[in-house]
Design an enzyme around this catalytic site. Structure first.
Site, short mmCIF file in Angstrom:
data_model
loop_
_atom_site.label_atom_id
_atom_site.label_comp_id
_atom_site.label_asym_id
_atom_site.label_seq_id
_atom_site.Cartn_x
_atom_site.Cartn_y
_atom_site.Cartn_z
CB THR A 234 -30.24 51.87 63.86
OG1 THR A 234 -30.73 52.62 64.97
CG2 THR A 234 -28.86 52.36 63.47
CD GLU A 265 -34.58 45.64 56.30
OE1 GLU A 265 -34.10 46.75 56.55
OE2 GLU A 265 -34.61 44.71 57.11
CG HIS A 297 -32.04 44.74 59.77
ND1 HIS A 297 -33.35 44.89 59.42
CD2 HIS A 297 -32.02 44.73 61.12
CE1 HIS A 297 -34.10 44.96 60.51
NE2 HIS A 297 -33.31 44.87 61.56
CD GLN A 298 -23.20 45.51 60.27
OE1 GLN A 298 -22.98 45.34 59.08
NE2 GLN A 298 -22.23 45.59 61.17
CG PHE A 300 -29.88 41.83 65.00
CD1 PHE A 300 -29.87 42.25 63.69
CD2 PHE A 300 -29.68 40.47 65.25
CE1 PHE A 300 -29.66 41.35 62.64
CE2 PHE A 300 -29.48 39.57 64.21
CZ PHE A 300 -29.47 40.01 62.90
P1 NAD Z 1 -39.19 50.61 72.52
O1 NAD Z 1 -40.59 50.14 72.34
O2 NAD Z 1 -38.50 50.36 73.81
O3 NAD Z 1 -39.12 52.18 72.23
C1 NAD Z 1 -39.80 52.82 71.19
C2 NAD Z 1 -40.08 54.25 71.61
O4 NAD Z 1 -40.71 54.92 70.52
C3 NAD Z 1 -41.05 54.35 72.82
O5 NAD Z 1 -40.53 55.21 73.80
C4 NAD Z 1 -42.33 54.90 72.20
O6 NAD Z 1 -43.08 55.73 73.08
C5 NAD Z 1 -41.74 55.73 71.06
N1 NAD Z 1 -42.75 56.08 70.06
C6 NAD Z 1 -43.87 55.40 69.70
N2 NAD Z 1 -44.57 56.10 68.78
C7 NAD Z 1 -43.85 57.22 68.55
C8 NAD Z 1 -44.05 58.35 67.72
N3 NAD Z 1 -45.13 58.44 66.93
N4 NAD Z 1 -43.12 59.31 67.72
C9 NAD Z 1 -42.04 59.25 68.52
N5 NAD Z 1 -41.79 58.20 69.35
C10 NAD Z 1 -42.70 57.21 69.36
O7 NAD Z 1 -38.38 49.97 71.30
P2 NAD Z 1 -36.81 49.74 71.19
O8 NAD Z 1 -36.46 48.41 71.74
O9 NAD Z 1 -36.11 50.95 71.69
O10 NAD Z 1 -36.65 49.64 69.61
C11 NAD Z 1 -36.86 50.77 68.77
C12 NAD Z 1 -36.89 50.32 67.33
O11 NAD Z 1 -35.60 49.80 66.96
C13 NAD Z 1 -37.81 49.12 67.05
O12 NAD Z 1 -39.13 49.57 66.79
C14 NAD Z 1 -37.21 48.47 65.85
O13 NAD Z 1 -37.84 49.01 64.72
C15 NAD Z 1 -35.75 48.92 65.88
N6 NAD Z 1 -34.80 47.80 66.00
C16 NAD Z 1 -33.82 47.69 65.08
C17 NAD Z 1 -32.88 46.67 65.15
C18 NAD Z 1 -31.74 46.54 64.17
O14 NAD Z 1 -31.10 45.48 64.10
N7 NAD Z 1 -31.40 47.58 63.43
C19 NAD Z 1 -32.96 45.73 66.20
C20 NAD Z 1 -33.98 45.88 67.14
C21 NAD Z 1 -34.90 46.92 67.03
#
Ligand code: NAD
Length: 333
Positions: A234, A265, A297-298, A300
Site C-alpha cells: 500500500t 499507475e 490507490h485508495q 488514503f
Molecule cells: P513515515 O515516513 O512515517 O515512515 C516510513 C518509514 O520507512 C520510516 O520509519 C523510515 O525509517 C522507514 N524507512 C526508510 N528507508 C527505509 C529502508 N530503506 N528500509 C526500511 N524502512 C525504511 O511514512 P508513512 O506516513 O508511514 O508512509 C509510508 C509510505 O506510505 C509513504 O512513503 C507512502 O509511499 C505510502 N502512502 C500510501 C498511501 C496510499 O494511499 N496508499 C497514502 C499515504 C502514504
C-alpha cells in the site's frame, strides 16, 4: 487569493469548500478536472496559486508557464512531492507546500482489508453468492491468528499496521533503518531484512520509495520467502518489480498479492477507463490471477483523511497569504 485546483474530483470540491467555510478563509477556488501538464498549464493564468495531486506534472516546462501566469504557490494535496521539480521551483521563487500526514489509520486499515479479503477470498465469494452459487469449494482461508507478519518500514503507517495485526493475535517481525521504540515496547521483533522476508507468512510494505528501496521485492528476495507467502503493498508501486511477482505467482511461490499501488499507475489510476482498451499488458496479466487483488490507490481515501488534506492545504495557503512561517513548506535538500 485565487487558486486553480487541478485533478479536482467531486470529493476534492466538497472537502475544500467545507474547509474554506470552517477556516473562514476568503479564497476563490476554481476547480479543473484535468491534470496539470504542459498542455493545461495555461489554465492557471490569472490565479495566485495552484493546488495539485499525485499525478500532476510540475516539471520544468509547467513551472515556467506557471511563473509567467503569476503563480506564487504550489499546494500539494499529498505528502509525496516526487512530481515537482523543486530545484526549478526554488529558482523561479515559487513556494511549494504539502500535507505531511493526514491519516495513517486510513492506509494501515486498507492493508489489513486487503489481507482479510485475499485470505477469505471475499472477491470470489461476493459475485458467487449474487449468482446463486452457495458452494464453498475454493474459498477456504486460514486463521490469521499466530501467523508471522513481516513489516518493512515502521513509521506512522507501519506502526499502526503492527498494532492492528497484534490485535489479530499475530507475531510481528519488522525491518526499518531506524527502530521504533513504541513498536518494540509493543512486542515487535526487529530483524535483518533477509530474516523478515524468509520467516514471514505475510509481508506488508510501509517504507517510502527511495533509490535504495526501489524493487526491494525482486526475483532474489522473492526466492527467500516462504512458499505461499502473501505480499501486500500500500506504499509505492516501484517497491515491487512487477515482472518478478508475476513470475512468483506463476510458479506458485507467491500465494496471494494485494496491491493498492502499481509502478505505472500514473497512466491508469484515478480515472474511469472502463470503456477503454487498457494498453498495459503487465497490469492486465496481474489482474488475471485469482489470488491477486488490486485497488487503485485508495488507501488514503477516507472521510477523515480527505478532511485533513483539505484543511491542511487551505491552512498552508492561509499562512502563505498572511506571510506567516508555514511548517508544511517542502524544502530543497
Ligand atoms: P513515515 O515516513 O512515517 O515512515 C516510513 C518509514 O520507512 C520510516 O520509519 C523510515 O525509517 C522507514 N524507512 C526508510 N528507508 C527505509 C529502508 N530503506 N528500509 C526500511 N524502512 C525504511 O511514512 P508513512 O506516513 O508511514 O508512509 C509510508 C509510505 O506510505 C509513504 O512513503 C507512502 O509511499 C505510502 N502512502 C500510501 C498511501 C496510499 O494511499 N496508499 C497514502 C499515504 C502514504
Amino acid at each position: 487569493m485565487k487558486v486553480a485546483v487541478f485533478s479536482a474530483k467531486s470529493y476534492d470540491k466538497k472537502f475544500m469548500e467545507e474547509a474554506k467555510q470552517k477556516l473562514n478563509f476568503n479564497i476563490e477556488l476554481a476547480f479543473f478536472e484535468t491534470r496539470l501538464k504542459p498542455k493545461t498549464a495555461s489554465l492557471a493564468e490569472g490565479y495566485d496559486a495552484v493546488s495539485v495531486f499525485v499525478n500532476d506534472d510540475l516539471g520544468c516546462e509547467v513551472l515556467e508557464t506557471l511563473k509567467k501566469s503569476g503563480i506564487k504557490l504550489v499546494a500539494l494535496r499529498s505528502a509525496g512531492y516526487n512530481n515537482v521539480d523543486l530545484k526549478k521551483a526554488a529558482e523561479l521563487g515559487i513556494t511549494v507546500i504539502h500535507v505531511p500526514a493526514y491519516s495513517p489509520y486510513a492506509v494501515a486499515e486498507h492493508a489489513a482489508a486487503l489481507i482479510m479479503a485475499l485470505n477469505r477470498k471475499i472477491h470470489k465469494a461476493y459475485p458467487r453468492v449474487r449468482d446463486g452459487n452457495f458452494a464453498l469449494d475454493g474459498l477456504m482461508g486460514f486463521d490469521i491468528r499466530n501467523k508471522m507478519i513481516g513489516v518493512i518500514g515502521t513509521g506512522k503507517i507501519g506502526e499502526i499496521f503492527t498494532r492492528i495485526m497484534k490485535g489479530f493475535g499475530c507475531g510481528i517481525f519488522a525491518y526499518d533503518k531506524y527502530e521504533n521504540e513504541d513498536c518494540k515496547n509493543n512486542g515487535v521483533m526487529y530483524r535483518p531484512l533477509d530474516e523478515v522476508l524468509s520467516k514471514s507468512d505475510i509481508i506488508s510494505l510501509h517504507c517510502p520509495l527511495l533509490p535504495e528501496t526501489r524493487h526491494i521485492i525482486n526475483e532474489k528476495t522473492i526466492a527467500m520467502m516462504k512458499n505461499d507467502v502473501m505480499i501486500i503493498n500500500t506504499s509505492r508501486g516501484a517497491l515491487i518489480d512487477t515482472q518478478a511477482v508475476i513470475n512468483g505467482l506463476k510458479s506458485k511461490k507467491i500465494g496471494y498479492l494485494g496491491l493498492d499501488v502499481y509502478e505505472e499507475e500514473a497512466n491508469l489510476f484515478f480515472r474511469d477507463l472502463s470503456n477503454e482498451v487498457i494498453q498495459d499488458d503487465i497490469f492486465m496479466r496481474l489482474l488475471s490471477f485469482p489470488n491477486v487483488i488490486v485497488t487503485a490507490h485508495q488507501g488514503f481515501f477516507t472521510d477523515e483523511a480527505l478532511r485533513n488534506i483539505a484543511e491542511t492545504t487551505l491552512s498552508g495557503m492561509h499562512c502563505f497569504v498572511l506571510g506567516h512561517e508555514c511548517k508544511n513548506i517542502v524544502k530543497l535538500k
